[in-house]
Design a protein around this motif. Structure first.
Motif, PDB file in Angstrom:
ATOM      1  N   VAL A  20       0.855  -1.186   0.000  1.00 49.84           N
ATOM      2  CA  VAL A  20       0.000   0.000   0.000  1.00 49.84           C
ATOM      3  C   VAL A  20       0.889   1.234   0.000  1.00 49.84           C
ATOM      4  N   PRO A  21       0.375   2.377  -0.500  1.00 51.41           N
ATOM      5  CA  PRO A  21       1.211   3.571  -0.620  1.00 51.41           C
ATOM      6  C   PRO A  21       1.593   4.127   0.740  1.00 51.41           C
ATOM      7  N   LYS A  22       2.819   4.539   0.873  1.00 52.68           N
ATOM      8  CA  LYS A  22       3.301   5.189   2.078  1.00 52.68           C
ATOM      9  C   LYS A  22       3.296   6.688   1.867  1.00 52.68           C
ATOM     10  N   ALA A  23       3.314   7.460   2.939  1.00 53.77           N
ATOM     11  CA  ALA A  23       3.362   8.916   2.827  1.00 53.77           C
ATOM     12  C   ALA A  23       4.568   9.302   1.980  1.00 53.77           C
ATOM     13  N   LEU A  24       4.381  10.248   1.078  1.00 47.02           N
ATOM     14  CA  LEU A  24       5.426  10.595   0.123  1.00 47.02           C
ATOM     15  C   LEU A  24       6.446  11.513   0.784  1.00 47.02           C
ATOM     16  N   ALA A  25       7.669  11.084   0.806  1.00 48.06           N
ATOM     17  CA  ALA A  25       8.694  11.854   1.488  1.00 48.06           C
ATOM     18  C   ALA A  25       9.419  12.801   0.546  1.00 48.06           C
ATOM     19  N   VAL A  26       9.388  12.532  -0.749  1.00 42.44           N
ATOM     20  CA  VAL A  26      10.144  13.325  -1.708  1.00 42.44           C
ATOM     21  C   VAL A  26       9.187  13.949  -2.710  1.00 42.44           C
ATOM     22  N   GLN A  27       9.313  15.238  -2.913  1.00 46.66           N
ATOM     23  CA  GLN A  27       8.527  15.889  -3.946  1.00 46.66           C
ATOM     24  C   GLN A  27       9.211  15.674  -5.286  1.00 46.66           C
ATOM     25  N   ALA A  28       8.441  15.188  -6.243  1.00 45.37           N
ATOM     26  CA  ALA A  28       8.986  14.993  -7.590  1.00 45.37           C
ATOM     27  C   ALA A  28       7.991  15.586  -8.569  1.00 45.37           C
ATOM     28  N   PHE A  29       8.362  16.697  -9.154  1.00 45.58           N
ATOM     29  CA  PHE A  29       7.462  17.423 -10.040  1.00 45.58           C
ATOM     30  C   PHE A  29       7.943  17.354 -11.481  1.00 45.58           C
ATOM     31  N   GLY A  30       6.974  17.358 -12.396  1.00 41.51           N
ATOM     32  CA  GLY A  30       7.269  17.415 -13.816  1.00 41.51           C
ATOM     33  C   GLY A  30       7.057  18.816 -14.354  1.00 41.51           C
ATOM     34  N   LEU A  90     -13.689   9.614  -6.372  1.00 38.05           N
ATOM     35  CA  LEU A  90     -12.450  10.354  -6.611  1.00 38.05           C
ATOM     36  C   LEU A  90     -12.018  11.063  -5.333  1.00 38.05           C
ATOM     37  N   GLY A  91     -11.720  10.305  -4.297  1.00 40.23           N
ATOM     38  CA  GLY A  91     -11.360  10.901  -3.028  1.00 40.23           C
ATOM     39  C   GLY A  91      -9.901  11.289  -2.950  1.00 40.23           C
ATOM     40  N   ALA A  92      -9.604  12.236  -2.053  1.00 38.06           N
ATOM     41  CA  ALA A  92      -8.221  12.610  -1.751  1.00 38.06           C
ATOM     42  C   ALA A  92      -8.094  12.686  -0.239  1.00 38.06           C
ATOM     43  N   TYR A  93      -7.117  11.993   0.318  1.00 42.57           N
ATOM     44  CA  TYR A  93      -7.004  11.853   1.769  1.00 42.57           C
ATOM     45  C   TYR A  93      -5.622  12.302   2.203  1.00 42.57           C
ATOM     46  N   LEU A  94      -5.594  13.240   3.126  1.00 38.70           N
ATOM     47  CA  LEU A  94      -4.331  13.811   3.572  1.00 38.70           C
ATOM     48  C   LEU A  94      -3.691  12.925   4.641  1.00 38.70           C
ATOM     49  N   ASN A  95      -2.457  12.501   4.357  1.00 41.58           N
ATOM     50  CA  ASN A  95      -1.683  11.697   5.314  1.00 41.58           C
ATOM     51  C   ASN A  95      -2.502  10.519   5.844  1.00 41.58           C
ATOM     52  N   ASP A  96      -3.036   9.708   4.931  1.00 41.21           N
ATOM     53  CA  ASP A  96      -3.976   8.670   5.351  1.00 41.21           C
ATOM     54  C   ASP A  96      -3.318   7.356   5.761  1.00 41.21           C
ATOM     55  N   ALA A  97      -1.987   7.278   5.741  1.00 41.44           N
ATOM     56  CA  ALA A  97      -1.329   6.079   6.264  1.00 41.44           C
ATOM     57  C   ALA A  97      -1.487   6.044   7.792  1.00 41.44           C
ATOM     58  N   PRO A  98      -1.643   4.913   8.437  1.00 36.97           N
ATOM     59  CA  PRO A  98      -1.585   3.564   7.855  1.00 36.97           C
ATOM     60  C   PRO A  98      -2.947   2.997   7.473  1.00 36.97           C
ATOM     61  N   HIS A  99      -4.021   3.771   7.657  1.00 36.75           N
ATOM     62  CA  HIS A  99      -5.353   3.206   7.427  1.00 36.75           C
ATOM     63  C   HIS A  99      -5.759   3.217   5.951  1.00 36.75           C
ATOM     64  N   TYR A 100      -5.186   4.151   5.157  1.00 35.32           N
ATOM     65  CA  TYR A 100      -5.470   4.222   3.724  1.00 35.32           C
ATOM     66  C   TYR A 100      -6.978   4.228   3.469  1.00 35.32           C
ATOM     67  N   ASN A 101      -7.583   5.316   3.974  1.00 36.24           N
ATOM     68  CA  ASN A 101      -9.041   5.429   3.947  1.00 36.24           C
ATOM     69  C   ASN A 101      -9.630   5.360   2.539  1.00 36.24           C
ATOM     70  N   GLY A 102      -8.848   5.796   1.563  1.00 42.81           N
ATOM     71  CA  GLY A 102      -9.380   5.812   0.210  1.00 42.81           C
ATOM     72  C   GLY A 102      -9.705   4.451  -0.347  1.00 42.81           C
ATOM     73  N   LYS A 103      -9.204   3.390   0.281  1.00 43.19           N
ATOM     74  CA  LYS A 103      -9.488   2.040  -0.195  1.00 43.19           C
ATOM     75  C   LYS A 103     -10.879   1.547   0.223  1.00 43.19           C
ATOM     76  N   ASN A 104     -11.469   2.213   1.213  1.00 49.65           N
ATOM     77  CA  ASN A 104     -12.768   1.713   1.679  1.00 49.65           C
ATOM     78  C   ASN A 104     -13.768   2.817   2.019  1.00 49.65           C
ATOM     79  N   THR A 105     -13.455   4.047   1.642  1.00 45.73           N
ATOM     80  CA  THR A 105     -14.348   5.167   1.928  1.00 45.73           C
ATOM     81  C   THR A 105     -14.570   5.976   0.661  1.00 45.73           C
ATOM     82  N   ASP A 106     -15.806   6.354   0.420  1.00 39.42           N
ATOM     83  CA  ASP A 106     -16.128   7.164  -0.758  1.00 39.42           C
ATOM     84  C   ASP A 106     -16.408   8.596  -0.315  1.00 39.42           C
TER      85      ASP A 106
END
Length: 299
Positions: A20-30, A90-106
């Motif tokens: 599952v995705p972990k909180a992103l530690a590095v900003q990588a922009f295009g 199309l949810g967006a969840y701030l710092n949702d680790a470790p529960h990863y709410n987007g996998k089971n919440t609309d």
């Protein structure tokens, strides 16, 4: 032993990448945001962004498409993707680790129509719904935003966008061409040289212009010639013919102050290269001998 240890470590790394995705530690922009093109009727396009505001929270807002991880948005980042038309979450969840709410919440669901582009702004709450923003407002807020590229999408419903070419811009004018051979005998250009058929053609054109255009604020009459003769003589002949047609348009009721005459001479041919006897060439170049009445439709 060394080789076995290396393979084992590589396997562990592969499992970590698939977790599952972990909180992103590095900003990588295009690249910076540029206005997106329209998509085909078989897709709906979503531009999901996070504003770079003073109140923005630290960490990444994980974006989920139909409960599957798509990317993480840090302040000032955006993502663009396409999905099939229909209902989507199309949810967006701030710092949702470790529960990863987007996998089971609309948090947010919408019926996305084919051929349309939707702009969604991620909220700054832990599980706040995104805002649907008008394109002009979103793009104003996205100035300087950069594409978020540090995570691979795991959302199976996300598709590569099938962009459509923008429709060609409408011409700023409309042309009405009159055959020079109908208006004048070969080499002629004066008011008294206009044929009976030519006068009727101009009367019919005046009626058409009044019907098709509620206002005629600017009209240009352009004379064109065939390539016989010198450049200067053709320029002069084209102008005389344009001036004669302008006079007849005024006779027909158009305002003199709105009409100007000019000449293209032989510089804008529509025929190909003609050969043969002089008579054959004159006949071949007939379509070059014309007077164009150009209506400016921008006014």
């Amino acid at each position: 032993m060394f080789k076995r240890t290396t393979l084992f470590q590589a396997a562990l790394l592969g499992l970590a990448l698939c977790s599952v995705p972990k909180a992103l530690a590095v900003q990588a922009f295009g690249n910076q945001y540029t206005p997106v093109a329209p998509v085909s009727a078989g897709q709906a396009q979503v531009v999901y962004y996070r504003a770079a505001t003073m109140g923005a929270q630290n960490g990444a807002a994980h974006v989920y498409v139909d409960r599957e991880f798509h990317t993480g948005l840090t302040p000032g980042g955006f993502t663009t993707f396409c999905v099939a038309p229909g209902m989507h979450t199309l949810g967006a969840y701030l710092n949702d680790a470790p529960h990863y709410n987007g996998k089971n919440t609309d948090v947010y669901s919408a019926n996305l129509e084919g051929g349309k582009t939707y702009f969604l702004k991620a909220g700054e709450g832990v599980s706040s719904a995104p805002q649907a923003i008008k394109r002009e407002d979103a793009e104003r807020e996205m100035v300087g935003s950069r594409q978020q590229i540090q995570a691979l999408s795991r959302a199976s419903g996300v598709q590569a966008c099938n962009y459509q070419a923008a429709p060609p811009a409408a011409a700023p004018f409309k042309d009405y061409a009159l055959s020079g051979d109908v208006l004048f005998k070969f080499g002629k250009s004066g008011y008294s040289d206009i044929s009976v058929q030519g006068r009727k053609a101009i009367r019919d054109l005046v009626s058409q212009l009044k019907t098709e255009h509620t206002a005629l604020e600017h009209v240009e009459v352009i004379g064109h010639t065939d390539p016989f003769g010198s450049v200067s003589s053709n320029q002069a002949l084209g102008l005389k013919r344009a001036q004669t047609v302008r006079r007849l348009l005024i006779d027909g009721g158009l305002q003199a102050s709105t009409i100007e005459a000019s000449s293209a001479g032989s510089s804008e041919p529509v025929s190909g290269s003609c050969s043969g006897s002089r008579a054959e060439q004159i006949a071949c170049y007939a379509q070059d001998r014309r007077v164009v009445v150009r209506i400016d439709v921008r006014r």
